[in-house]
Design a protein around this motif. Structure first.
Motif, PDB file in Angstrom:
ATOM      1  N   CYS A 107       0.871  -1.072  -0.088  1.00 46.07           N
ATOM      2  CA  CYS A 107       0.064  -0.012  -0.114  1.00 46.07           C
ATOM      3  C   CYS A 107       0.928   1.091  -0.060  1.00 46.07           C
ATOM      4  CB  CYS A 107      -0.805  -0.084   1.260  1.00 46.07           C
ATOM      5  SG  CYS A 107      -1.634   1.524   1.419  1.00 46.07           S
ATOM      6  N   GLY A 109      -0.104   4.097   0.715  1.00 46.65           N
ATOM      7  CA  GLY A 109      -0.420   5.067   1.782  1.00 46.65           C
ATOM      8  C   GLY A 109       0.328   4.627   3.067  1.00 46.65           C
ATOM      9  N   CYS A 110       0.106   3.422   3.449  1.00 49.13           N
ATOM     10  CA  CYS A 110       0.720   3.040   4.760  1.00 49.13           C
ATOM     11  C   CYS A 110       1.711   1.910   4.728  1.00 49.13           C
ATOM     12  CB  CYS A 110      -0.417   2.518   5.828  1.00 49.13           C
ATOM     13  SG  CYS A 110      -1.238   1.107   5.089  1.00 49.13           S
ATOM     14  N   CYS A 127      -7.348  -0.843   1.133  1.00 48.38           N
ATOM     15  CA  CYS A 127      -6.510  -0.672   2.360  1.00 48.38           C
ATOM     16  C   CYS A 127      -7.295  -0.341   3.573  1.00 48.38           C
ATOM     17  CB  CYS A 127      -5.207  -0.148   2.053  1.00 48.38           C
ATOM     18  SG  CYS A 127      -4.128  -0.199   3.501  1.00 48.38           S
ATOM     19  N   CYS A 129      -6.122   1.481   5.700  1.00 44.21           N
ATOM     20  CA  CYS A 129      -6.098   3.118   5.974  1.00 44.21           C
ATOM     21  C   CYS A 129      -6.929   3.920   4.952  1.00 44.21           C
ATOM     22  CB  CYS A 129      -4.648   3.295   5.601  1.00 44.21           C
ATOM     23  SG  CYS A 129      -4.054   3.265   3.987  1.00 44.21           S
ATOM     24  N   TYR A 131      -6.745   3.725   1.687  1.00 42.89           N
ATOM     25  CA  TYR A 131      -6.259   3.712   0.329  1.00 42.89           C
ATOM     26  C   TYR A 131      -6.802   2.819  -0.677  1.00 42.89           C
ATOM     27  CZ  TYR A 131      -2.439   5.662  -2.709  1.00 42.89           C
ATOM     28  OH  TYR A 131      -1.867   6.376  -3.606  1.00 42.89           O
TER      29      TYR A 131
HETATM   30 ZN   LIG Z   1      -2.959   1.228   3.498  1.00 36.31          ZN
END
Ligand SMILES: [Zn+2]
Length: 137
Positions: A107, A109-110, A127, A129, A131
């Motif tokens: 991912c 994002g995280c 995801c 988070c 995303y």
């Molecule tokens: Zn993520």
């Protein structure tokens, strides 16, 4: 004799995992330096012997240190480092084992590794988070 030895380390750090591995790596460097001196006309022999000596000296400095809190922190950081490496390796092995049935995406994002079944075409992957990835499986 045993009592004398124990008194030596009274209130001191003693050999923890970090010191022990410094000792063995130091010794390995010294052996390497001797081998290089004997086989390769001493190419890189000096740096290896310096690193080896430094590691062994540092190992004893740590073992005789009285700043137990500090040394404990170093040792814990060292163990945590190898535990992280070990877990990364285990995860890679697991991903390799499942590679026929699943695809893995990181991912953006995280940084979590997302596992999706293979052969579903292009899909949206959500995801935790928040995303959303759009990838071919
Ligand atoms: Zn993520």
């Amino acid at each position: 004799m045993k009592g004398w030895f124990n008194n030596l380390f009274q209130g001191r750090q003693g050999m923890d995992e970090l010191s022990k591995s410094m000792f063995w790596w130091g010794l390995a460097c010294l052996v390497m330096s001797l081998l290089l001196a004997a086989l390769l006309n001493g190419v890189l022999s000096a740096p290896f012997s310096w690193i080896g000596l430094l590691l062994i000296i540092l190992c004893f400095v740590r073992a005789f240190s009285r700043q137990l809190g500090q040394r404990e922190m170093e040792n814990r950081a060292y163990l945590a480092f190898w535990e992280r490496r070990r877990r990364q390796f285990e995860m890679r092995k697991e991903r390799f084992r499942q590679r026929k049935d699943f695809r893995f995406f990181k991912c953006p994002g995280c940084g979590t590794i997302l596992r999706v079944p293979r052969g579903k075409g292009k899909i949206h992957i959500n995801c935790r988070c928040g995303y959303v990835l759009y990838r071919r499986t």
